[in-house]
Design a protein around this motif. Structure first.
Motif, PDB file in Angstrom:
ATOM      1  N   PHE A  42      -2.641   7.640 -10.524  1.00  0.00           N
ATOM      2  CA  PHE A  42      -3.740   6.700 -10.667  1.00  0.00           C
ATOM      3  C   PHE A  42      -3.989   5.994  -9.348  1.00  0.00           C
ATOM      4  N   ASP A  43      -5.231   6.022  -8.902  1.00  0.00           N
ATOM      5  CA  ASP A  43      -5.633   5.493  -7.608  1.00  0.00           C
ATOM      6  C   ASP A  43      -6.912   4.691  -7.787  1.00  0.00           C
ATOM      7  N   SER A  44      -7.314   4.024  -6.734  1.00  0.00           N
ATOM      8  CA  SER A  44      -8.569   3.267  -6.763  1.00  0.00           C
ATOM      9  C   SER A  44      -9.623   4.029  -5.977  1.00  0.00           C
ATOM     10  N   SER A  45     -10.843   3.657  -6.173  1.00  0.00           N
ATOM     11  CA  SER A  45     -11.931   4.204  -5.367  1.00  0.00           C
ATOM     12  C   SER A  45     -12.804   3.044  -4.911  1.00  0.00           C
ATOM     13  N   ALA A  46     -13.446   3.247  -3.793  1.00  0.00           N
ATOM     14  CA  ALA A  46     -14.319   2.203  -3.253  1.00  0.00           C
ATOM     15  C   ALA A  46     -15.354   2.840  -2.344  1.00  0.00           C
ATOM     16  N   LYS A  49     -15.770   6.584  -2.149  1.00  0.00           N
ATOM     17  CA  LYS A  49     -14.641   7.383  -1.681  1.00  0.00           C
ATOM     18  C   LYS A  49     -13.516   7.303  -2.706  1.00  0.00           C
ATOM     19  N   GLU A  50     -13.011   8.461  -3.119  1.00  0.00           N
ATOM     20  CA  GLU A  50     -11.922   8.498  -4.091  1.00  0.00           C
ATOM     21  C   GLU A  50     -10.595   8.616  -3.358  1.00  0.00           C
ATOM     22  N   GLY A  51      -9.789   7.578  -3.431  1.00  0.00           N
ATOM     23  CA  GLY A  51      -8.483   7.581  -2.780  1.00  0.00           C
ATOM     24  C   GLY A  51      -8.577   7.312  -1.293  1.00  0.00           C
ATOM     25  N   GLY A  52      -7.457   6.878  -0.731  1.00  0.00           N
ATOM     26  CA  GLY A  52      -7.398   6.623   0.702  1.00  0.00           C
ATOM     27  C   GLY A  52      -8.212   5.439   1.163  1.00  0.00           C
ATOM     28  N   THR A  53      -8.535   4.544   0.253  1.00  0.00           N
ATOM     29  CA  THR A  53      -9.387   3.406   0.606  1.00  0.00           C
ATOM     30  C   THR A  53      -8.584   2.171   0.985  1.00  0.00           C
ATOM     31  N   GLY A  54      -7.310   2.129   0.640  1.00  0.00           N
ATOM     32  CA  GLY A  54      -6.505   0.934   0.878  1.00  0.00           C
ATOM     33  C   GLY A  54      -6.774  -0.172  -0.111  1.00  0.00           C
ATOM     34  N   VAL A  55      -7.548   0.116  -1.139  1.00  0.00           N
ATOM     35  CA  VAL A  55      -7.905  -0.877  -2.166  1.00  0.00           C
ATOM     36  C   VAL A  55      -6.917  -0.756  -3.317  1.00  0.00           C
ATOM     37  N   VAL A  94       5.304   6.636  -6.272  1.00  0.00           N
ATOM     38  CA  VAL A  94       4.246   5.895  -5.580  1.00  0.00           C
ATOM     39  C   VAL A  94       3.700   6.758  -4.457  1.00  0.00           C
ATOM     40  N   ASP A  95       2.432   6.578  -4.196  1.00  0.00           N
ATOM     41  CA  ASP A  95       1.729   7.284  -3.130  1.00  0.00           C
ATOM     42  C   ASP A  95       1.129   6.205  -2.240  1.00  0.00           C
ATOM     43  N   ALA A  96       1.615   6.129  -1.025  1.00  0.00           N
ATOM     44  CA  ALA A  96       1.122   5.114  -0.089  1.00  0.00           C
ATOM     45  C   ALA A  96       0.727   5.801   1.208  1.00  0.00           C
ATOM     46  N   SER A  97      -0.397   5.394   1.761  1.00  0.00           N
ATOM     47  CA  SER A  97      -0.820   6.034   3.001  1.00  0.00           C
ATOM     48  C   SER A  97      -1.597   5.091   3.897  1.00  0.00           C
ATOM     49  N   SER A  98      -2.843   4.826   3.566  1.00  0.00           N
ATOM     50  CA  SER A  98      -3.740   4.149   4.507  1.00  0.00           C
ATOM     51  C   SER A  98      -3.272   2.757   4.929  1.00  0.00           C
ATOM     52  N   ARG A  99      -2.632   2.012   4.040  1.00  0.00           N
ATOM     53  CA  ARG A  99      -2.184   0.662   4.418  1.00  0.00           C
ATOM     54  C   ARG A  99      -0.864   0.681   5.192  1.00  0.00           C
ATOM     55  N   LEU A 100      -0.346   1.877   5.440  1.00  0.00           N
ATOM     56  CA  LEU A 100       0.859   2.026   6.258  1.00  0.00           C
ATOM     57  C   LEU A 100       0.521   2.635   7.622  1.00  0.00           C
TER      58      LEU A 100
END
Length: 121
Positions: A42-46, A49-55, A94-100
């Motif tokens: 489960f991820d956010s979109s903004a 853009k689906e995923g990778g938004t840092g939201v 957990v899946d973490a990317s853009s905010r790291l």
């Protein structure tokens, strides 16, 4: 993504499905009736853009999703919020990317170290 169940199942290998939620009041479908995979991310979109938004996902949504079983969580996870998210919802993955990242595509080693140290508490 918008892949169909048939497309996901066609390679004949294990898979999981990612779902992105655009807002806190988004409907939560019955995922298991839509897809026959063992887990859902489960991820956010903004901004379209689906995923990778840092939201981050709205806590209300995460709470409801965590009540449905094993939680795979993405969406704005960082060295600053992972400890609280892990303690509150006990995600299996957990899946973490853009905010790291220092900048797109380049991880910040200090943020990565703090992220993993926070999970070890």
């Amino acid at each position: 993504g918008s892949e169909t169940r048939e497309l996901c199942e066609s390679p004949g290998v294990p898979w999981y499905k990612a779902f992105c939620f655009p807002s806190a009041d988004a409907a939560i479908p019955d995922f298991s009736s839509l897809y026959s995979c063992p887990r859902f991310l489960f991820d956010s979109s903004a901004g379209g853009k689906e995923g990778g938004t840092g939201v981050t996902l709205a806590p209300y949504l995460v709470e409801k999703l965590s009540e449905r079983g094993a939680l795979w969580l993405a969406g704005g996870l960082s060295d600053e919020n992972i400890a609280a998210a892990a303690e509150r919802w006990r995600p299996e993955l957990v899946d973490a990317s853009s905010r790291l990242e220092k900048h797109p595509g380049k991880k910040d080693m200090q943020k990565m170290k703090r992220f993993f140290a926070s999970l070890g508490r």
